[in-house]
Design a protein around this motif. Structure first.
Motif, PDB file in Angstrom:
ATOM      1  N   UNK A   7      41.952  50.877  46.677  1.00 31.90           N
ATOM      2  CA  UNK A   7      41.756  50.114  45.429  1.00 31.90           C
ATOM      3  C   UNK A   7      41.800  50.995  44.194  1.00 31.90           C
ATOM      4  N   UNK A  11      44.620  50.165  41.337  1.00 35.24           N
ATOM      5  CA  UNK A  11      44.345  49.695  39.974  1.00 35.24           C
ATOM      6  C   UNK A  11      44.637  50.766  38.940  1.00 35.24           C
ATOM      7  N   UNK A  49      36.949  48.435  32.196  1.00 38.82           N
ATOM      8  CA  UNK A  49      36.072  47.354  32.642  1.00 38.82           C
ATOM      9  C   UNK A  49      36.060  47.273  34.165  1.00 38.82           C
ATOM     10  N   UNK A  50      37.252  47.331  34.750  1.00 44.45           N
ATOM     11  CA  UNK A  50      37.301  47.275  36.219  1.00 44.45           C
ATOM     12  C   UNK A  50      36.571  48.465  36.823  1.00 44.45           C
ATOM     13  N   UNK A  53      32.793  48.046  36.814  1.00 35.89           N
ATOM     14  CA  UNK A  53      32.353  47.081  37.819  1.00 35.89           C
ATOM     15  C   UNK A  53      32.466  47.670  39.222  1.00 35.89           C
ATOM     16  N   UNK A  54      33.513  48.426  39.456  1.00 33.77           N
ATOM     17  CA  UNK A  54      33.717  49.008  40.782  1.00 33.77           C
ATOM     18  C   UNK A  54      32.683  50.093  41.057  1.00 33.77           C
ATOM     19  N   UNK A  57      29.160  49.149  42.021  1.00 38.37           N
ATOM     20  CA  UNK A  57      28.951  48.645  43.371  1.00 38.37           C
ATOM     21  C   UNK A  57      29.261  49.676  44.450  1.00 38.37           C
TER      22      UNK A  57
ATOM     23  N   UNK B 527      37.072  39.593  37.347  1.00 38.52           N
ATOM     24  CA  UNK B 527      36.183  40.732  37.579  1.00 38.52           C
ATOM     25  C   UNK B 527      34.751  40.259  37.806  1.00 38.52           C
ATOM     26  N   UNK B 528      34.290  39.286  37.009  1.00 36.01           N
ATOM     27  CA  UNK B 528      32.945  38.753  37.227  1.00 36.01           C
ATOM     28  C   UNK B 528      32.874  37.874  38.470  1.00 36.01           C
ATOM     29  N   UNK B 575      37.002  45.278  46.239  1.00 36.49           N
ATOM     30  CA  UNK B 575      38.032  45.947  45.426  1.00 36.49           C
ATOM     31  C   UNK B 575      38.131  45.441  43.997  1.00 36.49           C
ATOM     32  N   UNK B 576      38.010  44.134  43.777  1.00 36.58           N
ATOM     33  CA  UNK B 576      38.256  43.603  42.436  1.00 36.58           C
ATOM     34  C   UNK B 576      37.021  42.858  41.977  1.00 36.58           C
ATOM     35  N   UNK B 577      36.198  43.529  41.163  1.00 39.39           N
ATOM     36  CA  UNK B 577      35.092  42.829  40.541  1.00 39.39           C
ATOM     37  C   UNK B 577      33.876  42.732  41.435  1.00 39.39           C
ATOM     38  N   UNK B 578      33.062  41.720  41.123  1.00 38.42           N
ATOM     39  CA  UNK B 578      31.777  41.560  41.791  1.00 38.42           C
ATOM     40  C   UNK B 578      31.976  41.055  43.207  1.00 38.42           C
ATOM     41  N   UNK B 579      31.111  41.520  44.086  1.00 35.51           N
ATOM     42  CA  UNK B 579      31.136  41.056  45.465  1.00 35.51           C
ATOM     43  C   UNK B 579      30.708  39.595  45.512  1.00 35.51           C
TER      44      UNK B 579
END
Lengths: 85, 904
Positions: A7, A11, A49-50, A53-54, A57, B527-528, B575-579
């Motif tokens: 990922x 990206x 932004x991505x 967020x990544x 987590x 993403x959210x 991979x993309x945004x929140x789980x």
């Protein structure tokens, strides 16, 4: 284990393409500089932004709290079956 | 005279304002009007200093201005007649292009307008007189009818109650027997209904019971015409007044005149009254026939007027504007016969050749008649001098000279001027909306960096951070796409509409902003991981749970997935945004999402502020302000980087180093708070470590933090004293140079300082400067120190408050998310969960869905969208633009005719 390899690479390559490759290939014209500015800013903002967020987590400090119906839903929909016994 | 040469200029984007050329425009009085009409249509020339309050008029065109006002008054009068009769006034959408005005057209307009006005006024007056006459006859007929009916049927019984009649009867009884009572006198007329009651009351007080009044309302209102006023519909009463004595009539007549009562003749016998009524009816019929003819003629005249009235009105307004401008220009040439008008103008450099072409074409068109006359004269000269041979070069020299003197001349001025040129951006329909957002805050200085190009992306992006939802973003995209797709219909509607729609205009002007806001909201929704308050699972969650039936069916079941166990967390993030697991676990996800969004807001905010400081540095480089760059902008950057850049570093470092699945001392229990760490750094404070945890996030953390704080505080004296000291040293050097007869440049120094502080520079005259040089220097120096102090305080405190201000990104995002969740659970879920029979359940579900949909659009898209828009606007105006944007410029106000529409 932290970040997965694919990922991050995907990206970064995607937004790198938008922010670096596409401005280089912008055709000449009265608005060339404006289009380049738009592409670079879009790539930088969306990638940042991505990334936030990544990374937030990557190493979670706490896990989610789940209720009974949520567990049942996860068991049925997300391929996490409830074991008999 | 040096004619300005053509110069090919590359068209630039609007990162900085356009280059401006200061020119002198010389117009010949014979064709100045036509030249200015063309310049007004082109809209690229700004006339300087012509609309100041103390500007002296040359009065050469005052009569023309008055004449235009008079003609416009006639146009308004004709328009009033047209509106009264509902005649169609033809609207020409292309009036600006196809019916372009020339000076010789004005005479035709004047003649045709006056002729039509005279005819229309005469016909209207005639119509009004006929209608008044008919109204009076109708009143007379009605009054006669009522009086006749009344006197024939009720005369005997009513008279018995009259006091004077009783007295008369008593007197008659004493003298003679069987004598007839005294002869009655009566009068009929008409009065306005709103005046009748006061009229009746006044007569009662004056005459008491000696006068009897009877009234009846006419069946329909009638028009009253007064000169200079609009016809008025009024209700009328027909009145009958009877009295036993003739002595009171003079008083009654005076009162009737005062109340504008129309008095009519009333024959004494019934048969004569009936004959009179028939006669009046016949006359009314005849007058109505003539009235129809008059109205038809009136309508025809007004239809002819309405055919061209729109064009005439639009062109007269343009002519008025041009003559007013010509009246304000300076006259040059001979004293007795002035022939030229002189104006100082600003023109964008890239438009100068185009303006030259326009002026030349206007001169040529206007000089057409002169050319014909000139050729006629040449022919006559040729005939006269047929036997002799005229030298050809002399004639050749004469012709160009005349053309040269008749044409308009545009000269570029190269001398320096005190005031700053106006700011002009060349925009298109996409960029105009964003530029309007910036101009609402302040107009950029000349050649200052324009924030608008960067706002094209950062504005929708920050809006989407607050508004982010895939479903709501799609709604915004659909709405703006509809406006973009239907832009021809909307523009046509705006031109043809008789009243302006403010909301539609604002939304239409910002349609591209809304489109980008929608696109970025869709990205934020991904993403959210939010679609109308619900998440989706595209790539498989990183969290899993495996339980047996005994555990799941336990009544006390409530489990928290352990992030340190491989069975629950896979080790790789979504991979993309929140789980998606955070979407399904409900309110318990607020802790995690709040932490994420707060840190994200800080990162984005500090990034944007550093970008603003980068633009400030670029601005200093482009404007050649090295002192500002080294002494103001670079210290600001160092201050921000050492403190708040370090805060961003702490955020990223914590994300990378600490996790629930890591062993101590990097596990969840040992994770320090970024905010507390930052506060301890500023306070240079040390806390005792938690058990089994380290007292630092990374080796040598304390030392690095102290160094950063030290460096940051070292920049504050540079910010405070750097520039004033530099200016003092420069002034001292300039004084030494002044002693060596060098030119003084103090004004620019003050201008530099004040433009940095967002003050406009004053134009001090040389005389006052020489008078009090010492006092002025001291005053200016203290002023510079004060401004520098204010700027330093604003920089230091502003860093903290602006960083905190960006937390609104998190606050509004949380509010939007929670509101969306509330609508889902409190409205739509009740529809899904209803257990009614199918016949009732489906309508209930449909009603619930419509309620949810309407509330989603009204509250979440409109209200929340407006709220996010305003907060984004504040983040850009205050937090971002305060770093580099002066905003003290003047906009380029071209002499321009706005596009004509239905309301012109």
């Amino acid at each position: 284990m932290g970040a997965a390899f694919f990922p991050v690479l995907f990206f970064t390559a995607l937004w790198g393409g938008v922010g670096i490759a596409m401005p280089i290939m912008t055709p000449k014209g009265p608005h060339q500089n404006l289009i380049r500015c738009i592409l670079m800013l879009t790539a930088a903002c969306c990638w940042l932004f991505w990334l936030c967020c990544y990374m937030a987590q990557m190493n979670p400090l706490i896990g989610p709290k789940l209720k009974r119906d949520v567990v049942a839903m996860i068991g049925r929909s997300w391929n996490n079956p409830i074991v008999a016994g | 005279m040096r004619v300005f040469k053509k110069r090919q200029t590359k068209v630039k984007s609007f990162f900085r304002s356009e280059d401006m050329d200061l020119c002198q425009l010389l117009l010949h009085t014979e064709n100045a009007f036509d030249c200015l009409i063309e310049v007004g249509h082109h809209g690229a020339v700004q006339f300087n200093n012509v609309y100041d309050e103390d500007r002296l008029l040359n009065n050469l065109y005052s009569k023309k201005v008055t004449q235009c006002y008079e003609l416009l008054r006639i146009v308004d009068s004709l328009h009033t007649y047209i509106v009264q009769l509902h005649v169609n006034e033809i609207f020409y959408p292309d009036v600006d292009r196809e019916n372009r005005l020339k000076e010789k057209d004005l005479a035709k307009y004047s003649d045709s307008l006056k002729r039509i006005h005279v005819e229309a006024s005469a016909v209207t007056e005639h119509y009004y007189r006929l209608d008044s006459r008919r109204n009076r006859m109708m009143e007379h007929s009605f009054a006669l009818n009522k009086a006749n009916k009344y006197m024939v049927s009720d005369m005997g019984s009513e008279l018995l109650y009259s006091e004077s009649t009783v007295i008369g009867l008593v007197q008659d009884a004493t003298t003679t027997s069987g004598a007839y009572p005294a002869h009655l006198n009566y009068m009929i007329g008409c009065i306005r209904a709103d005046k009748f009651y006061s009229f009746e009351l006044l007569l009662y007080r004056l005459c008491s019971f000696n006068l009897i009044i009877r009234f009846s309302e006419m069946p329909s209102p009638v028009y009253e015409y007064h000169y200079g006023y609009k016809p008025e519909r009024v209700r009328k009463f027909a009145i009958l007044m009877m009295a036993s004595s003739t002595m009171i009539w003079p008083k009654v007549l005076k009162i009737c005149a005062h109340y504008h009562v129309n008095i009519y003749d009333c024959p004494s016998s019934a048969s004569q009254r009936e004959d009179k009524v028939k006669e009046l009816s016949q006359e009314i019929v005849n007058v109505e026939k003539v009235l129809k003819e008059a109205e038809l003629m009136r309508r025809q005249i007004l239809e002819v007027a309405g055919r061209d009235l729109f064009i005439i009105r639009v062109n007269l307004r343009k002519a008025l504007k041009v003559y007013d401008l010509m009246n304000r220009l300076r006259l040059v040439g001979g004293v007795e016969v002035p022939r030229y008008l002189l104006a100082e103008v600003y023109i964008p450099s890239s438009d100068v050749p185009e303006v030259e072409v326009i002026l030349r074409n206007a001169s040529r068109i206007s000089g057409g008649a002169d050319n014909i006359d000139s050729s006629d004269e040449d022919e006559m000269n040729d005939m006269k001098t047929m036997p002799n041979t005229t030298p050809y070069p002399i004639e050749a020299d004469f012709q160009p000279l005349e053309d040269m003197s008749a044409g308009a001349i545009l000269l570029k001025k190269n001398r320096l001027v005190n005031h700053m040129p106006p700011t002009y951006f060349r925009l298109n329909k996409f960029t105009r909306g964003f530029q309007n957002l910036i101009d609402a805050y302040g107009m950029a200085d000349y050649k200052e960096l324009n924030p608008a190009p960067y706002t094209i992306i950062t504005f929708p992006f920050l809006f989407a951070v607050m508004f982010g939802d895939l479903g709501h973003g799609i709604l915004l995209i659909l709405f703006s796409s509809l406006m973009i797709w239907k832009h021809r219909e909307i523009e046509k509607y705006q031109i043809n509409a008789t009243s302006e729609n403010e909301i539609l205009n604002i939304l239409y002007a910002g349609r591209y902003i809304i489109l980008l806001m929608g696109v970025f909201s869709v990205y934020m929704g991904l993403v959210y991981n939010i679609v109308m308050a619900k998440g989706f699972n595209l790539f498989g969650s990183s969290w899993s749970c495996r339980y047996n039936e005994t555990t799941v069916y336990d009544p006390a079941f409530h489990v928290t997935l352990d992030s340190s166990h491989p069975h629950f967390y896979s080790g790789h993030p979504y991979p993309l945004g929140m789980d998606p697991v955070w979407a399904v676990c409900g309110q318990d996800s607020i802790t995690t999402t709040n932490s994420l969004k707060m840190k994200m807001a800080i990162v984005l905010g500090i990034s944007q502020m550093m970008f603003g400081l980068g633009l400030a540095a670029a601005n200093c480089v482009l404007m050649n302000r090295k002192a500002d760059l080294i002494l103001v902008v670079i210290p600001q950057m160092i201050f921000m980087l050492c403190l708040f850049g370090y805060l961003v570093f702490l955020i990223f470092y914590k994300w990378m180093s600490y996790g629930g699945h890591k062993p101590a001392p990097y596990n969840a229990a040992c994770a320090p708070s970024v905010l507390i760490t930052f506060i301890n750094m500023m306070l240079m404070k040390k806390e005792d470590p938690v058990e089994n945890c380290l007292d630092y996030m990374y080796p040598n953390e304390r030392m690095i933090e102290f160094a950063l704080v030290g460096i940051a505080f070292c920049t504050i004296p540079i910010l405070l004293a750097g520039k004033p000291i530099y200016l003092m040293r420069r002034r001292r050097k300039m004084q030494q140079e002044r002693e060596r007869d060098f030119k003084r440049m103090r004004r620019q120094t003050i201008a530099e300082m004040r433009s940095t502080m967002r003050y406009t520079d004053d134009d001090n005259s040389e005389t006052s400067r020489q008078k009090s040089v010492d006092n002025e220097e001291e005053h200016e120096m203290s002023e510079i120190w004060i401004h520098s102090g204010i700027h330093t305080i604003e920089t230091v405190l502003g860093s903290v408050s602006h960083t905190a201000s960006y937390l609104r990104l998190w606050a509004l995002s949380l509010a939007h998310d929670q509101l969306s969740d509330v609508l889902w659970h409190m409205v739509l879920t009740k529809g899904f969960a209803n257990t009614l029979p199918l016949y009732y359940g489906v309508p209930v579900l449909m009603a619930t869905f419509f309620a949810w949909a309407i509330l989603t659009v009204a509250i979440l898209v409109m209200m929340e969208g407006l709220s996010a828009f305003l907060h984004t606007l504040r983040l850009h105006w205050v937090e971002f633009q305060s770093k580099f944007f002066g905003g003290a410029g003047e906009s380029f106000k071209a002499f321009n005719f706005p596009t004509s529409n239905q309301r012109s």
